[in-house]
Design an enzyme around this catalytic site. Structure first.
Site: not given
Lengths: 154, 154
Positions: A51, A53, A81, A84
């Site tokens: 992801h 991040e 999310c 993250c």
């Protein structure tokens, strides 16, 4: 909070879609300067943890030569999310800013809200069973940790 | 559930401490065979996301050539932290087994329980501020995603 940096994260997220990635991006900022930028690379890298991040945290830590983001701000195109957000709490930046919400991500077809709800359920009630199994040696790693001299805490 | 595989994860976690890492390990198992193993490398790799489960998920996905752990079981020496549990929900294995608990990890000096409690708090009440900032272009990445032909969903 610098609105131009948030806008930069959003633009990077939109651009990432045109490059075949997911619609997410994040920046790590220290002393006003962008020290790392990440875009979602889950499908491009065959890595469900890639992801934006996570990618940005890893790059920022490489740039800083450490495993903490002390004094940094993180700008995210979308609300992190649970994975993250957990990663951010381990990295310990000063502040986290985001634009779109987990509900927006869910409306676009992503599981963020679903996973938030799953983590709030008791383990037995989750879509993926998370099962504790008693083992007499379960504490052995922590005993080894306690006994280890010169360990690097994190 | 194969108790020998859980024991293998525990032993790997204890061994990792002797190699300078944190006291955590995880295995990904498919059709009874270990296809990936991960140990905590946060301090060794200067990467706060390099928890055992994340390392194992990434290695398993490389081995499988995809971004999902469909049909796999994951054996963890300790209950996954919120970051790792989120990662597991994105990777979507069949089942997750663990030995020690988040409370055990907390007693050994790790933030797992703290982060679980933090994520349950309203954003404004967290130790690291997580701040939504309204931006008129916030939805643009999702609009680009909706409009993108031939995208790979995940």
């Amino acid at each position: 909070m610098n609105p131009a940096l948030l806008r930069q994260a959003i633009e990077r997220a939109a651009e990432n879609v045109r490059c075949g990635g997911g619609p997410f991006a994040a920046l790590v900022v220290k002393d006003g300067a962008v020290i790392a930028a990440g875009s979602n690379r889950v499908t491009a890298a065959n890595d469900p943890t890639a992801h934006a991040e996570i990618v940005a945290i890893r790059e920022a830590c490489r740039a800083l030569g450490g495993f903490q983001l002390t004094g940094c701000d993180v700008y995210c195109s979308c609300e992190p999310c649970p994975m993250c957000l957990g990663a951010l709490f381990w990295a310990r930046p000063a502040r986290i800013f985001f634009a779109a919400t987990a509900a927006d991500a869910a409306a676009a077809g992503f599981d963020d809200s679903f996973i938030y709800r799953q983590l709030a359920l008791p383990e037995a009630g989750r879509a993926i069973p998370v099962i504790r199994v008693a083992d007499p040696s379960a504490q052995r790693p922590f005993e080894a940790w306690a006994a280890q001299p010169d360990k690097v805490r994190y």
